[in-house]
Design an enzyme around this catalytic site. Structure first.
Site, PDB file in Angstrom:
ATOM      1  N   LYS A  75      44.549 -47.190  13.133  1.00 44.55           N
ATOM      2  CA  LYS A  75      43.298 -47.205  13.910  1.00 44.55           C
ATOM      3  C   LYS A  75      42.900 -45.765  14.249  1.00 44.55           C
ATOM      4  O   LYS A  75      43.774 -44.911  14.501  1.00 44.55           O
ATOM      5  CB  LYS A  75      43.513 -48.017  15.174  1.00 44.55           C
ATOM      6  N   SER A 151      38.545 -54.077  19.956  1.00 50.32           N
ATOM      7  CA  SER A 151      38.035 -52.883  19.314  1.00 50.32           C
ATOM      8  C   SER A 151      38.767 -52.552  18.001  1.00 50.32           C
ATOM      9  O   SER A 151      38.315 -51.648  17.287  1.00 50.32           O
ATOM     10  CB  SER A 151      38.145 -51.691  20.252  1.00 50.32           C
ATOM     11  N   SER A 175      42.209 -55.883  22.478  1.00 53.12           N
ATOM     12  CA  SER A 175      41.683 -55.242  21.277  1.00 53.12           C
ATOM     13  C   SER A 175      42.501 -55.388  20.011  1.00 53.12           C
ATOM     14  O   SER A 175      42.034 -54.999  18.950  1.00 53.12           O
ATOM     15  CB  SER A 175      41.459 -53.750  21.549  1.00 53.12           C
TER      16      SER A 175
END
Lengths: 484, 477, 95
Positions: A75, A151, A175
């Protein structure tokens, strides 16, 4: 199996083939690259990918190590030495950290390949849909018009689309789990303190954790085992030994006591999600688990607490983005220092980031601190106490991961509050510091994945793996792939 | 109108740990800019702090030495504000549960009773970087960022610039004794801000205060406070009000200048630092650290007076530096007679002088206490003159030879032999009949001339006291 | 407690974000709604409850006072928008 389909396998399957010398890691990387080329234009899980990107195997094969050259997609908020890490924000444009996050170091030591494969995310992890990314949204592989969740939407979508074998995400209020649920993959948020946060660009320091996003539960156990552990560079990391999580992959839940919090099955939940999750509960009952209703009576206060605590910490954590040492600096001519701060941050932050920074600044400011921040910290205690009480009599807690399946891109962007409320099932695990996993448990009529969430006591990830593995091995959800 | 100044001092000291408060970077002064930095003290995204154990121990040590109550449970907080020398735009500091509070520092002014200045709190925090201002831009160096700072806040119990100066001197002395800080204002390891207001003499109400900054030496603190007292006095006398503001001391113009007004009152939005653990300080730990506190300056001074019969003034000179005090005491112990005045005079006189000339401390001189006492004894036994002894000292310091070695080499032993002196006296009287005659006629100073002549003849080796007596005796014949 | 345009302006100044006036309008409305939602916590009696600022009961996490190797200065300055020699360069700070 044709070499091109190697990317459809799980990491443990690939490792077996590598062990048996049926395949080389270069072939795996090549298959992956091919797949990325095929589907990336539609899914957009990755950021800043050069069309001619190189996926090089940077490790020699002499040492026998865990990952044997498998790549892990990361990420964009986890620092990778020398590789851009921008939190998908304009304000961190061009930032190349001069150091590796601890989890990255550990992965490299375990033989993983960390290439410039950074996954898309909501800017600074502020969001539940990956629509707040400076690079535009990621598309859900199951329905390209829908969000992948957020996210960590990029990581979840990449894994679901077989564009990634293993991925790391971060979870502050859901997330990892919510996008895993929307994308039909496995996402785990470890106990707070289980995995080092050193190198994770902070959103909310007392809530953040890095965790694995994978195709199945076994891969999740493998990846967690590689990244977990005490880090002397992180004062909030706990010095507790890391068990071999693969040993907890036992297909047996007989006698396991599961609590179903009644507050999670009230109005607001999509009827299909409710039905699918209830079916999953029945399945577990048939497999021998004891399931009973429980009460977490402060559930309805969790969202306000979360949004006060998380935004307060975020407003402080994001103060450093000011154009002085790195990232975007406003080019306004003749500006003094104060103006530079204001222009840089106005230009560099997206709308959601500004909203959260303002909220967080407000709840900490003079005159409001007691009514909001301090009060929220006290209610946080009450929420934790609810869980402590339930865990006295139960091994784990089961809930839907999200109240709805993936929604359409653009559907909730005009209403921030509505967007915040899509987190309600996941935020409590962060507030109470508990480990939680989401795994696929079915599909809606529209073919959208639905996720099942399991929560356990602090440092009881083994319980999560056991229950999740048992459910998974007695169903076929994890074998299904989107038609891309 | 008579006014009483009401002054509170806020002192920040660098703790001389080897590494910074929250990371392993070196704290050494004077390195090239930005060469002692890392992601943590640069505040790079993703970095996290871990507290330096020694910084905490030093802080507890100071708190105990200042009579503070050390908290059983303490935590850190974020102080949020934007400034380019603050990499994270927040400072890790302590707010509502500081390490310690409610201490005191007694100051002693010449000819006045001692005064107790209460200390409100002593807490730990991190320092910011340094900015160099140029015409249109500023340059930032973060070597200093993250160095552990101790903040020592006094109550407004100080009532004059002189007292403030004394407070700082006493505080510095204590910190040096504890060996926790270099306390060098020039190097920035000790900084001082002051809050000052005036009130009518006898009143208990506090006046409006101004905050003084940018005082870069103890002298500057005293000068700035004196200036500010006058400035506020003039305002109040002319019926005007004092504005609550921050004023900078301008060392060139010798006045305090108002900083351009800062818009709103600062809202630091303090909240508990989530990246650090909390800290519990056990009674055992406190006891252990307390044991490590040496005899402090005031205690030592009183003991020197009692045990060695020093005057308060002499003792105060010798206790300023702990190492000098230890050296002095070793000298006292090596000198047999109970009355130590001779040694004291040597220390405060010739030795201190030599030390100052060489730009070092008393205890840094290359002389052992025993060696010094050997020299002192030569003088006390009148085997060499005081004048000779001073040159012997210099030789000893330059060559690390013993007193007897130098005296032998330079043939400096005093001639105290009566017969030799008699001969010398006779000779000198014979050679200077006119001067001898002058003395006999009552001119006292003629005697000193004759003494001088005899000293010349003996290359300074004659014992002048004995010589004088013999000459007198012979002249009176 | 309502958050209005003035609060938002003051808050934006504290956070060093120069909001455009249209943004200010929109944000004020949204923040008002969100803060209203946060006011739900007032329903609870929190008398005598300790605030949780650290979810882990951890104390005394310390490190030894040992010097470690610092970043080479080139790496420290690698991302600087403006630099000169070993320094970060910023616009003049006006006191």
């Amino acid at each position: 199996m044709p070499k091109e389909s190697l990317n459809r396998l799980t990491a443990h399957e690939l490792l077996q083939r590598l062990d048996n010398k049926q395949v080389t890691s270069d072939e795996i990387l090549s298959a992956l690259k091919q797949r990325i080329k095929e589907v990336e234009p539609d899914v957009r899980a990755y950021v800043r990918l050069d069309k001619s990107f190189e996926l090089k195997n940077s490790r020699t094969q002499e040492l026998k190590c865990l990952f044997q050259g498998l790549p892990v997609s990361i990420k964009d908020n986890i620092c990778t030495d020398g590789l851009n890490t921008e939190c998908c924000s304009k304000i961190l444009g061009g930032f190349k950290p001069p150091y590796d996050a601890t989890v990255i170091k550990k992965l490299k030591e375990a033989g993983a390949v960390i290439a410039d494969l950074k996954t898309n995310m909501d800017e600074f992890a502020f969001g539940s849909s990956t629509e707040n990314s400076f690079f535009g949204p990621t598309h859900n592989p199951w329905d390209l018009e829908r969000v992948p969740g957020g996210s960590s939407g990029g990581s979840a979508a990449a894994v679901a689309a077989d564009e990634a074998i293993l991925a790391l995400g971060s979870d502050t209020g859901g997330s990892i789990r919510q996008p895993a649920s929307f994308c039909g993959v496995v996402g785990l948020k470890p106990t707070y303190g289980r995995v080092s946060r050193f190198g994770l660009i902070a959103f909310a320091s007392s809530l953040d954790q890095i965790g694995p996003i994978t195709k199945d539960v076994k891969d999740s156990a493998l990846l967690l085992g590689a990244i977990a552990g005490y880090d002397p560079n992180d004062s909030t990391s706990v010095d507790t030994p890391v068990p071999d999580y693969t040993r907890s992959l036992i297909n047996d839940v007989k006698g396991i006591k599961i609590g179903l919090p009644k507050e999670y099955f009230v109005e607001g939940i999509d009827p299909q999600v409710k039905a699918i999750v209830e079916e999953a509960v029945e399945k577990l009952k048939k497999l021998g688990a004891f399931v009973e209703p429980v009460s977490l009576r402060h559930t309805q206060y969790a969202a306000p607490v979360y949004y006060i605590v998380a935004t307060a910490e975020a407003s402080s954590n994001l103060a450093r983005f000011d154009g002085v040492q790195y990232g975007h600096r406003s080019a306004t001519p003749g500006q003094g220092m104060l103006q530079m701060y204001q222009n840089t941050r106005e230009e560099g932050f997206g709308e959601e980031a500004k909203r959260r920074i303002l909220l967080g600044t407000f709840v900490l400011s003079h005159g409001y601190y007691e009514a909001y921040y301090l009060r929220a910290l006290k209610v946080r205690t009450l929420i934790k106490q609810d869980f402590d009480a339930v865990f006295e009599g139960f091994d784990c807690i089961l809930t839907p991961t999200a109240p709805t399946p993936a929604f359409k891109i653009g559907e909730k962007t005009d209403n921030p509050l509505k967007m915040y409320l899509s987190d309600i099932y996941t935020i409590c695990a962060n507030l109470a510091g508990l480990p939680a996993i989401s795994l696929p448990c079915g599909f809606t009529k529209e073919g959208l994945p639905v996720g099942l969430q399991i929560l356990a006591k602090p440092f009881a990830e083994e319980m999560l793996f056991r229950v999740a593995y048992t459910y998974e091995q007695n169903t076929q959800w994890h074998k299904m792939k989107p038609k891309l | 109108m008579l006014y009483e100044p009401v002054i509170g001092l806020e002192v920040h000291v660098h703790l001389k740990t080897k590494s910074k408060a929250f990371c392993g970077c070196s704290t050494e002064f004077g390195a090239q800019p930005n060469t002692q930095t890392c992601p943590v003290c640069l505040g790079f995204p993703g970095s996290l702090p871990v507290l330096n154990k020694t910084a905490l121990d030093y802080a507890i040590k100071v708190a105990l030495a200042l009579g503070c109550r050390v908290q059983e449970y303490t935590k850190f907080d974020r102080k949020n504000y934007f400034y380019p020398d603050l990499p994270k735009n927040y400072q890790i500091s302590q707010y509502d549960l500081p390490l310690s509070c409610d201490g005191f520092l007694d100051i002693h002014l010449q000819g006045a009773a001692s005064k107790r200045i209460r200390i409100r709190r002593v807490h730990l925090e991190e320092d910011a970087g340094k900015l160099i201002h140029r015409q249109d831009t500023s340059l930032a160096d973060f070597n200093r960022s993250g160095i552990p700072l101790l903040e020592i806040v006094s109550e407004p119990d100080i009532n004059s610039a002189g007292q403030a100066h004394e407070y700082l001197a006493e505080l510095k002395s204590i910190l040096e004794y504890l060996d926790v800080s270099d306390c060098d204002m020039e190097k920035g390891s000790l900084r001082c801000d002051a809050n000052i207001s005036l009130r009518k003499q006898g009143s208990l109400e506090l006046g409006v205060k101004s905050e003084l900054k940018n005082m870069n030496s103890f002298k500057a603190v005293r000068d700035a406070l004196n200036f500010e007292i006058e400035r506020q006095k003039e305002l109040l006398d002319s019926g005007q009000a004092v504005i609550q503001e921050t004023r900078l001391w301008d060392a060139k113009q010798l006045k305090t200048l108002s900083m351009r007004s800062k818009e709103e009152a600062k809202d630091y939005r303090y909240f508990p630092e989530p990246d650090l653990s909390t800290f519990s300080i056990s009674a055992d730990k406190i006891a252990g650290i307390r044991k490590g506190i040496p005899e402090l300056p005031r205690e030592k001074l009183l003991r020197f007076i009692k045990e060695y019969g020093l005057s308060e003034y002499d003792a105060s000179v010798l206790v300023i530096s702990r190492r000098d005090a230890i050296f002095s005491e070793q000298c006292f112990k090596a000198y047999a007679p109970k009355e130590k005045k001779a040694v004291v005079n040597w220390l405060i006189g010739p030795l201190l002088s030599e030390a100052n000339n060489r730009g070092i401390g008393l205890s840094d001189l290359k002389i052992e206490p025993a060696a010094l006492i050997e020299l002192v004894n030569f003088v006390e036994r009148q085997e060499i003159s005081l004048l000779s002894a001073k040159t012997v000292l210099t030789q000893m310091l330059d060559s690390v030879k013993s007193a007897s070695e130098v005296i032998k080499e330079k043939n400096l032993l005093q001639i105290s032999d009566t017969r030799a002196l008699e001969d010398m006296a006779e000779q000198v009287i014979k050679e200077n009949p006119a001067v001898a005659g002058d003395y006999k006629s009552g001119k006292e100073s003629a005697l000193m001339f004759l003494v001088g002549e005899a000293m010349k003849k003996s290359q300074g080796r004659a014992n002048p006291k004995a010589l004088k007596e013999i000459l007198e005796k012979n002249l009176k014949k | 407690m309502a958050i209005d345009k003035n609060n938002v302006e003051y808050t934006a100044r504290l956070a060093r974000i120069e909001l455009q006036s249209k943004e200010l309008e929109k944000l004020a409305k949204q923040l008002q709604e969100i803060v209203g939602f946060m006011d739900k916590l007032k329903e609870l009696d929190v008398e005598g409850i300790n605030p949780t600022s650290h979810i882990l009961p951890m104390h005394n996490v310390l490190r030894e006072d040992i010097q470690k190797v610092s970043l080479p200065v080139e790496k420290a300055l690698m991302n600087a928008p403006q630099k000169e020699g070993n320094f970060f360069v910023i616009p003049k700070v006006i006191e």
